[in-house]
Write a protein that holds these residues in place. Structure first.
Motif, PDB file in Angstrom:
ATOM      1  N   ILE A 104     -21.599  24.594  -5.518  1.00 27.40           N
ATOM      2  CA  ILE A 104     -20.842  24.115  -4.373  1.00 27.40           C
ATOM      3  C   ILE A 104     -19.654  25.037  -4.091  1.00 27.40           C
ATOM      4  O   ILE A 104     -19.228  25.197  -2.942  1.00 27.40           O
ATOM      5  CB  ILE A 104     -20.365  22.662  -4.614  1.00 27.40           C
ATOM      6  N   VAL A 105     -19.126  25.655  -5.132  1.00 33.16           N
ATOM      7  CA  VAL A 105     -17.962  26.538  -4.986  1.00 33.16           C
ATOM      8  C   VAL A 105     -18.352  27.822  -4.266  1.00 33.16           C
ATOM      9  O   VAL A 105     -17.680  28.253  -3.318  1.00 33.16           O
ATOM     10  CB  VAL A 105     -17.336  26.855  -6.354  1.00 33.16           C
ATOM     11  N   ASP A 215     -15.195  21.258   4.233  1.00 28.42           N
ATOM     12  CA  ASP A 215     -15.783  20.090   3.583  1.00 28.42           C
ATOM     13  C   ASP A 215     -16.870  20.575   2.614  1.00 28.42           C
ATOM     14  O   ASP A 215     -17.981  20.907   3.021  1.00 28.42           O
ATOM     15  CB  ASP A 215     -16.368  19.165   4.640  1.00 28.42           C
ATOM     16  N   THR A 216     -16.539  20.627   1.330  1.00 30.65           N
ATOM     17  CA  THR A 216     -17.479  21.176   0.347  1.00 30.65           C
ATOM     18  C   THR A 216     -18.799  20.407   0.311  1.00 30.65           C
ATOM     19  O   THR A 216     -19.855  21.005   0.105  1.00 30.65           O
ATOM     20  CB  THR A 216     -16.864  21.197  -1.064  1.00 30.65           C
ATOM     21  N   MET A 217     -18.734  19.094   0.520  1.00 26.77           N
ATOM     22  CA  MET A 217     -19.959  18.304   0.487  1.00 26.77           C
ATOM     23  C   MET A 217     -20.910  18.714   1.602  1.00 26.77           C
ATOM     24  O   MET A 217     -22.100  18.967   1.373  1.00 26.77           O
ATOM     25  CB  MET A 217     -19.644  16.811   0.587  1.00 26.77           C
ATOM     26  N   ARG A 218     -20.405  18.808   2.840  1.00 17.47           N
ATOM     27  CA  ARG A 218     -21.256  19.162   3.978  1.00 17.47           C
ATOM     28  C   ARG A 218     -21.798  20.581   3.848  1.00 17.47           C
ATOM     29  O   ARG A 218     -22.961  20.850   4.175  1.00 17.47           O
ATOM     30  CB  ARG A 218     -20.462  19.021   5.280  1.00 17.47           C
ATOM     31  N   ILE A 219     -20.954  21.490   3.373  1.00 18.60           N
ATOM     32  CA  ILE A 219     -21.384  22.870   3.188  1.00 18.60           C
ATOM     33  C   ILE A 219     -22.480  22.947   2.128  1.00 18.60           C
ATOM     34  O   ILE A 219     -23.478  23.658   2.280  1.00 18.60           O
ATOM     35  CB  ILE A 219     -20.186  23.752   2.807  1.00 18.60           C
ATOM     36  N   HIS A 220     -22.298  22.191   1.040  1.00 12.54           N
ATOM     37  CA  HIS A 220     -23.277  22.162  -0.048  1.00 12.54           C
ATOM     38  C   HIS A 220     -24.596  21.567   0.427  1.00 12.54           C
ATOM     39  O   HIS A 220     -25.687  22.099   0.123  1.00 12.54           O
ATOM     40  CB  HIS A 220     -22.714  21.327  -1.205  1.00 12.54           C
ATOM     41  N   ILE A 221     -24.528  20.479   1.160  1.00 12.27           N
ATOM     42  CA  ILE A 221     -25.740  19.829   1.674  1.00 12.27           C
ATOM     43  C   ILE A 221     -26.559  20.808   2.515  1.00 12.27           C
ATOM     44  O   ILE A 221     -27.784  20.907   2.368  1.00 12.27           O
ATOM     45  CB  ILE A 221     -25.391  18.573   2.487  1.00 12.27           C
ATOM     46  N   ALA A 222     -25.890  21.539   3.401  1.00 10.59           N
ATOM     47  CA  ALA A 222     -26.591  22.506   4.252  1.00 10.59           C
ATOM     48  C   ALA A 222     -27.282  23.573   3.402  1.00 10.59           C
ATOM     49  O   ALA A 222     -28.425  23.968   3.681  1.00 10.59           O
ATOM     50  CB  ALA A 222     -25.618  23.150   5.230  1.00 10.59           C
ATOM     51  N   ALA A 223     -26.611  24.041   2.359  1.00  7.23           N
ATOM     52  CA  ALA A 223     -27.198  25.050   1.472  1.00  7.23           C
ATOM     53  C   ALA A 223     -28.400  24.493   0.715  1.00  7.23           C
ATOM     54  O   ALA A 223     -29.381  25.205   0.491  1.00  7.23           O
ATOM     55  CB  ALA A 223     -26.142  25.563   0.500  1.00  7.23           C
ATOM     56  N   LEU A 224     -28.313  23.225   0.323  1.00  2.00           N
ATOM     57  CA  LEU A 224     -29.423  22.614  -0.421  1.00  2.00           C
ATOM     58  C   LEU A 224     -30.644  22.410   0.469  1.00  2.00           C
ATOM     59  O   LEU A 224     -31.785  22.577   0.025  1.00  2.00           O
ATOM     60  CB  LEU A 224     -28.975  21.299  -1.044  1.00  2.00           C
ATOM     61  N   VAL A 225     -30.428  22.067   1.727  1.00  2.00           N
ATOM     62  CA  VAL A 225     -31.537  21.961   2.675  1.00  2.00           C
ATOM     63  C   VAL A 225     -32.229  23.318   2.808  1.00  2.00           C
ATOM     64  O   VAL A 225     -33.459  23.412   2.782  1.00  2.00           O
ATOM     65  CB  VAL A 225     -31.059  21.440   4.043  1.00  2.00           C
ATOM     66  N   ASP A 226     -31.416  24.382   2.928  1.00  2.00           N
ATOM     67  CA  ASP A 226     -31.986  25.732   3.002  1.00  2.00           C
ATOM     68  C   ASP A 226     -32.824  26.038   1.759  1.00  2.00           C
ATOM     69  O   ASP A 226     -33.922  26.611   1.869  1.00  2.00           O
ATOM     70  CB  ASP A 226     -30.874  26.775   3.107  1.00  2.00           C
TER      71      ASP A 226
END
Length: 230
Positions: A104-105, A215-226
């Motif tokens: 996430i970081v 927003d680390t959560m939203r950024i992380h979610i987008a990366a996980l979808v990718d």
């Protein structure tokens, strides 16, 4: 589709949007009625945050590694921790993990760099604000991290554990976080603020922030979808 193993429950208030938005994010990308395979192993924020704040790295790493092994046994192709504080021991976990991990970081750092920020503030648990792992990652792109004062850090962690992790979002607490952010913008010159706890976006929801938020959560979610779509 790649199967995600999500280390959740740290805390549950953010694990819920992780689960929902990842599933529907993939469905949107696929373009039809579809949900990807996924497994969640739920831990406790009341274990993770105190261990991190006390600097108990070995205990924290062992606790989290057990969860990573659980999702691996359940067939996950890669894993992610729905918690910034847990990334205090990300390097240790990455060395021992049987499957790849998505940080996430690092994904937040890449977003901040893409938006051209040079100095950003960091809000989170005491373990996150003092652990140095955000600074280590962000320094690779030349971005400076500023953290709140010691008394502000204590206030933030107290509010997270006594209210937010229990699903309570109080107007007085929102105002307290806004004032800390405003002071950091005025005195420290931050250009944006990292919401470095996956529950802090709940505090900022509907609130006008003095500076743009990462927003680390939203950024992380987008990366996980990718990552699932690979």
């Amino acid at each position: 589709m790649r199967k995600l193993g999500l280390i959740g429950g740290i805390g549950p208030e953010s694990t819920i949007p992780y689960y929902h938005d990842i599933l529907y994010g993939v469905q949107e990308r696929v373009g039809r009625a579809y949900f990807p395979p996924m497994v969640i192993d739920s831990l406790s924020c009341f274990e993770v945050m105190p261990m991190a704040s006390a600097g108990k790295r070995e205990e924290l790493a062992a606790y989290l590694l057990g969860s990573i092994r659980n999702v691996t046994a359940a067939g996950a192709d890669f894993a992610a921790m729905a918690c910034n504080t847990a990334h205090l021991v990300f390097d240790e976990l990455e060395q021992e993990s049987p499957i790849p991990l998505v940080s996430i970081v690092d994904v937040t750092r890449d977003r901040a760099a893409a938006q051209g920020y040079r100095k950003v503030g960091l809000l989170g648990s005491i373990g996150t604000m003092t652990g140095g792992f955000f600074e280590k990652s962000f320094s690779k792109t030349g971005i400076v991290i500023e953290t709140p004062r010691a008394e502000e850090q204590s206030y933030i962690e107290h509010k997270l554990l006594s209210e937010v992790e229990l699903g309570k979002i109080l107007p007085a607490t929102q105002e307290g976080f806004r004032k800390i952010t405003e002071r950091m913008a005025r005195e420290d010159g931050i250009e944006a603020i990292i919401l470095g706890c996956t529950e802090i976006p709940l505090i900022f929801a509907g609130m006008e922030s003095p500076v743009p938020v990462l927003d680390t959560m939203r950024i992380h979610i987008a990366a996980l979808v990718d990552e699932i779509m690979k």
